[in-house]
Design a protein around this motif. Sequence first.
Motif, short mmCIF file in Angstrom:
data_model
loop_
_atom_site.label_atom_id
_atom_site.label_comp_id
_atom_site.label_asym_id
_atom_site.label_seq_id
_atom_site.Cartn_x
_atom_site.Cartn_y
_atom_site.Cartn_z
N ARG A 124 0.82 -1.29 -0.24
CA ARG A 124 0.01 -0.04 -0.03
C ARG A 124 0.84 1.20 0.06
N ALA A 125 1.94 1.13 0.75
CA ALA A 125 2.91 2.45 0.77
C ALA A 125 3.28 2.57 -0.61
N VAL A 126 4.01 1.56 -1.33
CA VAL A 126 4.56 1.72 -2.64
C VAL A 126 3.77 2.18 -3.45
N ALA A 127 2.36 1.63 -3.37
CA ALA A 127 1.06 2.11 -4.35
C ALA A 127 0.85 3.50 -4.27
N SER A 128 0.83 4.01 -2.72
CA SER A 128 0.60 5.71 -2.56
C SER A 128 1.66 6.41 -2.96
N ALA A 129 3.02 5.96 -3.32
CA ALA A 129 3.89 6.69 -3.90
C ALA A 129 4.03 6.50 -5.21
N GLN A 130 3.09 5.68 -5.83
CA GLN A 130 3.19 5.49 -7.17
C GLN A 130 4.59 5.09 -7.57
N GLY A 131 4.92 4.19 -7.05
CA GLY A 131 6.21 3.50 -7.57
C GLY A 131 7.46 4.13 -7.09
#
Lengths: 265, 486
Positions: free
Chosen positions: B24-31
């Motif tokens: 989820r963290a990686v997704a919220s940073a858009q990669g």
Amino acid sequence: MNDMRIVERDVDTQKAKITARGVQVHYGTTHALKDVNVDILDNTVTAFIGPSGCGKSTFLRCLNRMNDTVASARVSGEILIDGENIYDKRVDPVQLRAKVGMVFQKPNPFPKSIYDNVAYGPKIHGMTRNKADLDEIVESALRKAALWNEAKDRLNAPGTGLSGGQQQRLCIARAIATSPEVLLMDEPCSALDPIATAQVEELIDELRASFSVVIVTHSMQQAARVSQRTAFFHLGNLVEYGETGTIFTNPTDPRTESYISGRIG
Amino acid sequence: MTVALTLTVLLVLAVAGFVLGRRRAVASAQGNIRVLHSLPNYYGWHGAIMAAVPALLALAVWLILQPMVVERQVLGYFPADSVESDAARTLIMADVRRVANGLDVAVARGALTDVQAREVSTTTGSIREVLGTVGVALGAEVTPQVLEAAQRSRELNLSGAWMRTVLTLTLALAGLAYAIKVTDKDFRARNRVERVMLALLMLASTIAILTTVGIVMSMLTESLRFFSMYPWQDFFLSLTWSPSFQGNSQLGLAPLLWGTLYISLVSMLVAVPIGLFTAIYLAEYASPRLRAIIKPMIEIIAGIPTVVFGLFALVTVGPFLRDAFAQPLGLGTSGSSVMTAGIVIGILNIPFISSLADDIINAVPQSMRDGSYGLGATKSETIRQVVLPAALPGVVGAILLAASRAIGETMIVVMGAGAAARLDLNPFEAMTTITVKIVSQLTGDTEFNSPETLVAFALGMTLFVITLGLNIVALIIVRKYREQYE
């Protein structure tokens, strides 16, 4: 380099105290010092300069056989002090070191009182018969090292409690208390601030009256300020040796000139 | 659900928390993980911690509290006066538990249905026989109260287990949901995780301290009980030690204390010079290759179990000392003696002193030695006047550590010096120490209510005070001289 004119350059004597011929030093497979020939004069301050790793400290440590304590070191060639080869089998390095004192790069007072630090050498060499003699030696050594005024009221305080500059002067006092004939100094001011450095340099000049002083330094200004003779080492070779003023103003070897003008180092 | 199964589920949830939180963290940073506040793994750890830790804490508390609650409920079935004393209560609870377990086994084997197990009573037939058929042997016929209590305790435990599972899993899922909800690129996951780690570190350091406090407290209360039965003047001042379980014991500390100190003294006289000389040789004279061989070989001694040393004392050193010294000198005929135990403990302590002192001497800066050599000092002058004084605090610490070990040694004393409490100056006489007497007062079938057994706690306390005192002295010495060469 104007300040190099401060010191009087007249050498009082031309008598060689130390004569080195064909000195080679190996540390394991490293050839650290290559065929060094030099005559170091009595009552003179001789400075060894050169870039790091050039062999100047190595050569200094040959002069009182401190390299004996390094297991991998091998020394060949001949070093004569007053005409006697110090690498002769009959010479006891312990007696030699009593004659050739040494001051190290980092102040290294013993974990003892100031008094005991200075009295250490005279005691182990049995130089005194009674306490009064010893007191006198300690006082005169501390006076010569310009530490007496600061230390006279706290002779029983630990030597490690002094400031860096005072500690280094304590180490000098400790070295001259055994009345050596030669005093070796391995970058004695590298751990000191400018004021303490000035005090030690002044002291070195005074010590010239009684000993032959050899000093290793990284600071060319310092070499110019305190020495009468300078030797320049480079990559294990003694490149040039001569009167300090000449070395700094009119060197014959291009490497010396490059080093002094800051192009190599 | 059993505890093990619950733990497995928690583990799975924690792994899920890690994966989901990180993803989820990686997704919220858009990669682009550079815009995350913390490294992605911290978000993962945060998810795992939130899922597992609160649930684990709740589980632990529940597991501690449930037996207490059950016991209180169950004891209600018995008349108050029959469960007054600790011993009676323990007996009754043991009975109840055995019957309850028996019923569980019977249900599992099919000898009783679940309903039967719940409703069976002493009037319908012999419970003992029913349980006997499934291999649960009971010593006597089950009384109605015990059976009822056992049934009640089964009931409580079953419903308890059910509620425990529900509570734990709810907490885990709630934690997981919370972690996923708060996770986004600005969430400070690293700070959270590091706070949890800090708490863990603090917990670890507290455990050792709390254990020490607990030991001291228990020794203190038992010692006080001893002194309420036996006058302290006699314990500290009497010169005889002759315990007798028929009463009229004389429990004087003096002979034991004397034996302890005498044997420790002899052992230190052996260990300190030999250990120190070894250390000086190893640190200053031995070549690096020789040192690399000798040092581990000496340290092997430290790995030999003390009981083996005891054997060595019993069969070799003891008889040798008796035949070579004690008998020719007319100092006694005893094979076990202070000398035997002292010498063997001394040998045991040599590697302690030599190894520690060697490390300490090596830690003295080389510049100190150079300074001394530069003044024309010989090697031995340098060692005696510069290196050893600089290493003194550490060496004293090593010696005191060895002394603590000598004082606490038991096995070698039993086998080397015997178990006779005696006040004597003759080193070839058998004597004994405090630790040996603690063991002998507590072994066998004893109850902790007579001064003869409780004296062990008073002895333990004395020993503790002595070693504590030694450690404090060591600390003071080390602190006083520590900074000298820095």
